[in-house]
Design an enzyme around this catalytic site. Structure first.
Site, PDB file in Angstrom:
ATOM      1  N   SER A 352       8.601  -5.444  -0.278  1.00 29.96           N
ATOM      2  CA  SER A 352       8.012  -5.967  -1.508  1.00 29.96           C
ATOM      3  C   SER A 352       8.447  -5.171  -2.720  1.00 29.96           C
ATOM      4  CB  SER A 352       6.481  -5.946  -1.412  1.00 29.96           C
ATOM      5  OG  SER A 352       5.906  -6.412  -2.607  1.00 29.96           O
ATOM      6  N   ASP A 353       8.748  -5.889  -3.779  1.00 23.10           N
ATOM      7  CA  ASP A 353       8.913  -5.254  -5.073  1.00 23.10           C
ATOM      8  C   ASP A 353       7.538  -4.779  -5.535  1.00 23.10           C
ATOM      9  OD1 ASP A 353      10.403  -4.554  -7.416  1.00 23.10           O
ATOM     10  OD2 ASP A 353       9.514  -6.270  -8.431  1.00 23.10           O
ATOM     11  N   LYS A 354       7.497  -3.782  -6.387  1.00 21.53           N
ATOM     12  CA  LYS A 354       6.210  -3.248  -6.846  1.00 21.53           C
ATOM     13  C   LYS A 354       5.687  -3.975  -8.063  1.00 21.53           C
ATOM     14  CE  LYS A 354       6.069   0.462  -9.341  1.00 21.53           C
ATOM     15  NZ  LYS A 354       5.391  -0.040 -10.568  1.00 21.53           N
ATOM     16  N   THR A 655       9.948  -9.817  -1.099  1.00 19.35           N
ATOM     17  CA  THR A 655       9.259 -10.400  -2.244  1.00 19.35           C
ATOM     18  C   THR A 655       9.791  -9.775  -3.521  1.00 19.35           C
ATOM     19  OG1 THR A 655       7.461  -8.802  -2.509  1.00 19.35           O
ATOM     20  CG2 THR A 655       7.219 -10.443  -0.766  1.00 19.35           C
TER      21      THR A 655
END
Length: 932
Positions: A352-354, A655
């Site tokens: 996941s991107d932050k 993501t």
């Protein structure tokens, strides 16, 4: 720095080769190491920009400043490629067989299914092309340049290396620029680097190894100027820009198949080979051993092939996935590619991107450090709702003078605006300043009230070289105040005092530096707030007024906080055996702090993009599995990480919402983009879009994906025994020189009408309890386990026994061949109806009210199939087509008895497995009954 000097010499050596006929640009990543003079020398440009003639010559050499469209397959080739599928080959083979037999209706149904599948694939293809189009659309259409010493506006496509471009607030950067003059420039680079705040730009050079987000002297194509002005020299255009490199990465990534498609492909190939082998062996045995005529044996083999081919599988698979799409859409997960539904259920790792994905992308004050107390600020996001506390005890801000003064300073020394529109709060201006306004709202000091009571007289705007902002105000008593906010270092330098409960005291520099280090270690960005009761010396605020004599009020810790629902969703993913990894372009301390709050990478090191860049593939595969937090990651790093995990056998969901996420989104088994804050490039490269930008929706989608896969396996486990039973009946008739119990047309009736109608009900089967308590299924798991093969063989033999036994019984009693065949067909259909109820649970019993009635679609399917079978048996038109015959009540009871035999033995087998040691050995985890 010998390495840096060596690299600079190499770059200058390259650029000295530039002549009027050959300007050979160095790689885009090298320009941030060169000074203004070196850039001008390398690109043969100056303060007056390029001459028109030179610009014209260079555009011929370099081409227009646009991303070149990739070569694409024509629509006809794209359509033909959709037929390159083993299941479609099987269906087309079935269509040829039925056409050979003259059953044109069956042929039409099969070919229609083939065409529909091909059209769906044709429409879904083009994801990569759309992603490339979206990136190209990000390029600025116009640009302000200096040519021939004069400013002019031109099409951005006409820019060439060496052009001098003028930037202003609101502009989209038209090409990669080396900045040569800057005035308070801040650029929003979140879509390219993942940096959650606008980046303050300068003209300084940096080391060659600096990550993209730390190259402060560069402005990159496609990013947005949010504040200030600048002039820069174009150093890269079109495909040579950082945006162009992402475009090239996207173009070079092959779309991956999903686990289900790979399993179905393997299953289809094996099944096709088995059918061909059995058909050929049967033909040879019949002609050479039993001395049947080849023409007669050929028709029998056709019947055998027709019985074994699962004609309904592709259609049912598509319908099951489509139903999953509908259920996910109701939960804000928009599926762009049908197989992604099931792939979500098999993911073993979510990368996941932050920013904007796990976090809110809304900067929030979480900590205020004063001289005597440390305050925690509750609430997240831009809504001014939350408590201020000390060690969990809610306090009244008015009882703490230093905190009150700090809140007032943060609100007044501020250029942002906090607005509420349609129930949603948003910030206009710098997000960090917005966070201070929200903190003021939580403390009860609202912006409009403060502006009225403390009107601003003058200000010194924030500039990167000074790293602070100052404002002059007058209070309700007419006294002058100067408020400053900025980076802790310059603010500490101008402070002499600090404020606490007992008034002002001498500044304890060591205390503030210690608290700054502690706060920064928690991943919070720091701002210092100070004030001075004084008027500007010359009446107008100047830098001479902000040199000393200030009272330090507080250090403020600001962070883009994690979503509360994301914290729960990450926990649910961990419970389901899914690893969650955070890959971000943000700073490592911030990434580590957010990861700790989300329970990602706790107790493990965080790795930076610079460290990843020097790893070989083997080391990266090891690190990719061991480490869960990756910071300062570039698009190449994200892509390599996804590929390393896939090389290790993981099924990866990625993501993200930025342009920098698009290559990894496309490469992942499931790419998940954010619908609200996501860029179009990210959405178009993805398989699924989250309409609510909520990471928690992924956990729901994983649950739905697992249910879809369960239902597909249940359907296959229901369908194959039908085909197996029919095939065994035909084989037995050939080997024992019996009359064929079912004609090819009757076999197709069972497969295409009754079997598919009944099997469709399993697509509506709800998720079993405990579905998120399982480990993810191994990516290499076969579609049919040894247990499933046993179940298929057992039920196939039971169906064959009932159908063939009744057929021979009726013939022995002197019944006509038409009636005996009708009995055999009805015995198979009755067995299907009973076995459909068995198939609702793989191991759990269905001999209870919930098991018998829990899926109303099973009852509807049976109710729909009964009149079809009555019509097949008694309708004159159907008798003419299928050679069926009327049955008596007793004969119907016999057929139902064959079905009841299958039901009883299947439930007995489940009982024995559940109550013996075999349960843990023969059944996959996904088949075990829930204990919850």
């Amino acid at each position: 720095m010998p390495f840096f000097a060596t690299h600079r010499d190499r770059v200058l050596s390259m650029t000295k080769r530039l002549t009027d006929r050959d300007i050979d640009s160095p790689r885009p990543m090298s320009w941030h190491t060169l000074s203004r003079a070196e850039i001008e020398q390398a690109l043969k440009t100056g303060a007056d920009g390029l001459r028109d003639a030179e610009a014209g010559r260079r555009i011929v050499q370099y081409g227009p400043n646009r991303l070149a469209p990739p070569k694409r397959r024509g629509p006809l080739l794209r359509l033909l490629m959709q037929f390159n599928n083993i299941l479609l080959y099987v269906m087309m083979g079935a269509a040829v067989i039925t056409a050979f037999l003259g059953h044109w209706v069956d042929t039409g149904v099969l070919l229609a299914a083939v065409v529909i599948n091909a059209i769906i694939g044709f429409i879904q293809e083009g994801k990569a092309e759309a992603a490339l189009d979206a990136i190209r659309a990000m390029l600025s259409p116009r640009a302000m340049v200096i040519r021939n010493g004069r400013r002019r506006e031109i099409e951005a496509a006409e820019l060439v290396p060496g052009d001098r471009v003028v930037l202003a607030s609101g502009d989209r950067v038209p090409a990669d620029l080396r900045l040569v003059s800057v005035k308070e420039l801040r650029v929003e680079e979140a879509a390219l680097t993942g940096e959650s705040l606008p980046v303050e730009k300068s003209t300084e050079t940096v080391n060659i190894d600096a990550p993209l987000g730390d190259r402060y002297g560069m402005a990159y194509s496609g990013t947005l100027v949010v504040y200030g002005q600048a002039t820069g020299i174009v150093v890269a255009t079109g495909s040579m820009t950082e945006l162009g490199r992402i475009n090239q990465m996207l173009a070079g990534i092959q779309s991956l198949s999903t686990p289900l498609l790979r399993q179905i492909d393997r299953f289809g190939r094996v099944l096709a080979l088995v059918i061909l082998a059995i058909s050929a062996a049967t033909f040879v045995l019949g002609t050479l051993w039993r001395d049947h005529a080849p023409s007669e044996m050929f028709m029998m083999v056709v019947a055998l092939a027709a019985s074994a081919i699962p004609e309904g599988l592709p259609a049912i698979m598509t319908i099951t996935l489509a139903l999953g799409v509908q259920r996910m859409a109701r939960r804000n997960a928009i599926i762009r590619r049908l197989p992604a539904v099931e792939a979500l259920g098999s993911v073993t790792v979510i990368c996941s991107d932050k920013t904007g994905t796990l976090t809110r992308n809304e900067m929030t004050v979480q900590r205020v450090v004063c001289a005597a107390h440390v305050f925690d600020v509750g609430g997240v996001g831009y809504a001014p709702v939350g408590d201020i506390s000390i060690d969990g005890r809610i306090i009244d801000v008015g009882h703490y003078p230093a905190l009150s003064a700090a809140i007032r300073t943060g609100v007044l020394c501020n250029d942002a605006v906090l607005r509420e529109e349609d129930g949603l709060w948003r910030v206009e201006g710098d997000p960090t300043e917005g966070a201070l306004l929200v903190a003021g709202g939580k403390a009860g000091f609202l912006q409009h009230i403060g502006d009225a009571a403390w009107p601003r007289i003058d200000s010194i705007p924030f500039e990167s070289q000074h790293r602070f902002m100052a404002t002059h105000h007058r209070d309700t008593h007419g006294e002058s105040w100067i408020f400053v906010k900025g980076a802790p270092e310059p603010i500490l330098d101008m402070c002499t005092f600090q404020l606490d409960h007992n008034g002002e005291h001498s500044l304890d520099v060591d205390y503030w530096r210690r608290m700054a280090t502690d706060t920064a270690a928690q991943g919070l960005r720091l701002l210092a707030l100070a004030s001075k009761r004084s008027a500007p010396a010359l009446g107008k605020l100047s830098f001479a007024d902000v040199e000393d004599g200030y009272t330090l009020l507080a250090l403020v810790g600001i962070i883009d906080p994690p979503r509360e629902e994301a914290i729960r969703a990450v926990g649910e993913c961990h419970h389901a055996g899914i690893r969650v990894k955070m890959i971000t372009g943000d700073h490592v301390e911030t990434a580590r702090a957010i990861g700790a709050q989300l329970a990602i990478g706790v107790g493990k090191p965080a790795i930076t993009g610079a460290e990843l860049a020097i790893m070989n593939d083997a080391a990266l595969r090891r690190v990719a599995m061991e480490v869960d937090v990756f910071a300062r990651a570039s698009p190449e790093h994200k892509l390599r990480l996804v590929q390393a995990l896939q090389d290790d056998g993981q099924v990866v969901a990625m993501t993200g919402d930025g342009v920098n996420d698009a290559p990894a989104l496309k490469c992942a088994d499931v790419g998940v983009a954010m619908g609200r804050k996501g860029t179009e490039a990210a959405k178009e490269a993805s398989d699924m879009v989250l309409a609510d930008d909520n990471f928690a929706t992924i956990a729901t989608a994983v649950r739905e994906g697992r249910a879809v896969y369960d239902n597909l396996k249940k359907f296959i486990l229901f369908m194959l025994p039908t085909n197996g039973g029919e095939a065994l009946v035909v084989i037995a008739a050939i080997l024992f020189e019996l009359t064929l119990p079912m004609t090819p047309a009757q076999v197709l009736w069972i497969n295409m009408v009754t079997s598919s109608t009944l099997g469709l009900a399993l697509a509506f089967e709800p998720a079993e309890r405990g579905i998120m308590n399982r480990r993810p299924r191994p990516p290499s798991e076969a579609l049919l386990s040894s247990f499933f093969i046993w179940r298929v063989l057992m039920v196939s033999v039971l169906m064959m026994t009932g159908a063939l036994g009744l057929f021979l019984w009726e013939l022995n009693d002197g019944t006509s061949i038409e009636t005996a065949r009708t009995m055999a067909v009805n015995a198979v259909v009755a067995a299907e109806m009973f076995y459909l109820v068995n198939s609702r649970y793989i191991l759990s019993p269905v001999t209870n009210w919930k098991g018998l009635t829990g899926n109303r679609y099973v009852l509807i399917a049976i109710a729909a199939c009964v009149p079809l079978q009555i019509a097949y048996t008694h309708a004159t038109a159907m008798q003419a087509i299928f050679d069926s015959a009327d049955l008596s009540a007793l004969e119907w009871v016999k057929a139902l008895g064959a079905g009841l035999l299958v039901f009883s033995v299947a439930e007995l087998e489940k009982f024995l497995i559940r109550h013996t040691h075999l349960a843990s050995r023969v059944a996959p985890a996904s088949a075990m009954p829930s204990t919850q």
